[in-house]
Design a protein around this motif. Structure first.
Motif, PDB file in Angstrom:
ATOM      1  N   HIS A 180      32.296  16.432  29.393  1.00 24.12           N
ATOM      2  CA  HIS A 180      33.353  15.622  28.791  1.00 24.12           C
ATOM      3  C   HIS A 180      34.637  16.443  28.654  1.00 24.12           C
ATOM      4  N   ASN A 183      36.166  16.701  32.103  1.00 20.54           N
ATOM      5  CA  ASN A 183      36.727  15.411  32.463  1.00 20.54           C
ATOM      6  C   ASN A 183      38.057  15.172  31.741  1.00 20.54           C
ATOM      7  N   ILE A 202      27.137  10.616  29.419  1.00 21.11           N
ATOM      8  CA  ILE A 202      28.351  10.988  30.159  1.00 21.11           C
ATOM      9  C   ILE A 202      28.934   9.900  31.058  1.00 21.11           C
TER      10      ILE A 202
END
Length: 239
Positions: A180, A183, A202
């Protein structure tokens, strides 16, 4: 929005056995997309086609609007694709620092190499193990080291082949938090994964492969509720 990765009509056979059949697939920039399916469904083969380790029999692969179908693996990596396979590809006799330096040395030099190594050590929670031989790390730490090796060159797309295989529940959760974080920094992630709890943690979107073909695609809730997905994923091998 232009897809960061677009696969059209992809086909591949090995010795007469079809491992990828008429695959059309698109990946949205900034997404975290999971690829699931039973053993032998063609997930790892699909990864290797994207990375250029296998050449398709037909079809095209575009990355950031460029046709990369015939490019070699190193050319795709230079364009912003990075990968971490299931088995850690680390140098066990080398220290954590040396592993990172080997991974980055063709892309970074001098201060940039030092700064990136420091940043990745912090990201992977390996600051205290910097001089430890990589082979002496726990399994989870080895996986995190290799993720660090893959992201130090700041790829646009990160491919992960079962990144939580063999991890404890706590390590799996931490890995999800790390992804995360990545990202959030703008890295698009495509992960092959069997652990559905991790997929739920996720994934913004999920694709199910079966017999080398896309069987279903949607949000995690749509996939869980999809008639037939549980059957092929839990009970029907495609050997």
């Amino acid at each position: 929005m232009t897809d960061i990765l677009k696969v059209s009509g992809l086909n591949k056979k090995f010795g007469g056995v079809t491992v990828a059949q008429d695959i059309d697939f698109a990946l949205t920039p900034g997404s975290m997309h999971c690829l699931i399916g039973p053993n032998g469904a063609g997930k790892s083969t699909f990864f290797r086609l994207i990375l250029g380790e296998h050449a398709p029999d037909s079809g095209t692969i575009e990355f950031r609007g460029e046709d990369i179908t015939r490019l070699r693996s190193f050319q795709r990596i230079r364009r912003g694709i990075s990968v971490k396979f299931q088995v850690p590809g680390i140098f066990k006799a080398l220290s954590v620092r040396q592993n990172l330096e080997v991974a980055f040395q063709h892309h970074l030099h001098g201060h940039n190499l030092e700064a990136t190594t420091k940043r990745v050590l912090e990201f992977a929670s390996l600051e205290r193990e910097v001089e430890t031989p990589a082979g002496a790390l726990s399994h989870g730490q080895q996986q995190w080291l290799e993720i660090g090796m893959a992201i130090g060159v700041e790829p646009k797309l990160l491919l992960l082949d079962e990144p939580t295989a063999g991890m404890s529940p706590d390590e799996t959760r931490k890995t999800g938090e790390m992804l995360h974080d990545l990202n959030g920094r703008g890295i698009t992630i495509l992960a092959v994964e069997h652990d559905m709890a991790f997929v739920e943690q996720i994934a913004t979107r999920v694709t199910v492969l079966h017999f080398g073909r896309i069987f279903a695609e949607g949000t995690i809730s749509e996939i869980i509720e999809h008639p037939g997905v549980q059957e092929i994923y839990l009970g029907v091998a495609d050997e």
